[in-house]
Design an enzyme around this catalytic site. Structure first.
Site: not given
Length: 296
Positions: A88-90, A101, A103, A128, A131
């Site tokens: 994941n990357l924010e 996300h 996936e 989730c 995804c």
């Protein structure tokens, strides 16, 4: 071995860790080919399923979650037998819809590598709804087998019953089927040519807004991302987010970005330039080069 893996390698069984360490060189970005995977299975004396679950801490080490501080790793296994890690990357300070996300990251990794089908998805937390919908866009998406720690494996169709997907919108060639759209552009700029090529390979059956982003770092390396639409619209993956995920997997910092190019079709129903600039300006103080091209 890259520093980001030092902590996670200690979570692996010693025989597996010893066999894996030579692969975690400075250029490692989460891809392990089928032969390397077979060697890890043999050296560790574990089953392939056990090895893939054990590798999740390595995938999670690729994450960059400054908001949630929740590290998620995912591993997509392709029909080829190769595996592709993602995380994941924010984007710091930006709206949550800019997030990638795990996936999505793993699937985009496989797509950019030329994989034609995902058969297994291994992830350290239950996928989730976002995804599940993203995976449902893929070739034979409902048949992807989902593997979670300490749980039985199930097909995606178990996690997403009565699914809405591409066929409901009369799209017969889903994501990962090779799509090629030709565009007219006369340029000698290698970075623009790369972005044009990836725009032609992007997946936009609902808006025809074929697009791609290429980022260049200070040493001249480039990292691309393509637009990947989704039948449910909101789970679509934007090309800038894919490019940033790609760059992060390669252990590069946002501060190294010195140039960014977006190429998109003139015939699309939407434009990605606004969302692309927002994401870019969250991580780098450079201007976006925006090029609109006509389909041939």
């Amino acid at each position: 071995m890259q520093d980001r893996f030092i902590r996670s390698i200690t979570q692996l069984p010693t025989p597996l860790a010893d066999a894996l360490i030579p692969l975690l060189h400075q250029n490692f970005a989460g891809h392990i080919d089928a032969q390397q995977l077979a060697e890890l299975v043999q050296s560790s004396k574990m089953t392939e399923a056990e090895v893939l679950l054990a590798l999740l801490p390595i995938a999670a080490a690729l994450a960059k979650p400054p908001i949630s501080e929740f590290y998620v790793g995912a591993i997509a296994k392709g029909k080829s037998g190769d595996i592709y890690m993602g995380a994941n990357l924010e984007l710091p300070g930006e709206a949550l819809f800019h997030s990638v996300h795990a996936e999505q990251s793993a699937i985009s990794h496989a797509w950019l590598s030329g994989e034609s089908q995902i058969v297994d998805m291994i992830v350290n937390a239950s996928p989730c709804g976002h995804c599940r919908q993203f995976m449902n866009e893929l070739v034979e998406g409902g048949q992807i087998k989902i593997h979670l720690p300490s749980q039985d494996s199930h097909l995606l169709s178990y996690y997403l019953p009565y699914a809405f997907g591409p066929k409901d919108l009369n799209v017969q060639s889903p994501l990962l089927v090779k799509h090629e759209t030709e565009f007219a552009l006369d340029s000698s700029d290698p970075m623009v040519i790369e972005a044009l090529d990836h725009a032609g390979l992007s997946y936009a059956p609902y808006t025809q807004s074929y697009a791609a982003v290429v980022l260049e770092t200070s040493d001249g390396a480039t990292y691309c991302g393509r637009y990947a639409e989704n039948a449910a619209f909101n789970p679509s993956m934007l090309p800038m987010q894919m490019a940033l995920s790609n760059l992060t997997r390669h252990n590069r910092d946002f501060g190294e970005i010195r140039r960014a190019v977006l190429v998109e079709s003139s015939q699309g129903k939407i434009s990605l330039v606004g969302a692309t600039m927002d994401a870019l300006h969250a991580v780098a103080a450079i201007e976006l080069e925006h090029i609109v091209v006509d389909p041939v």
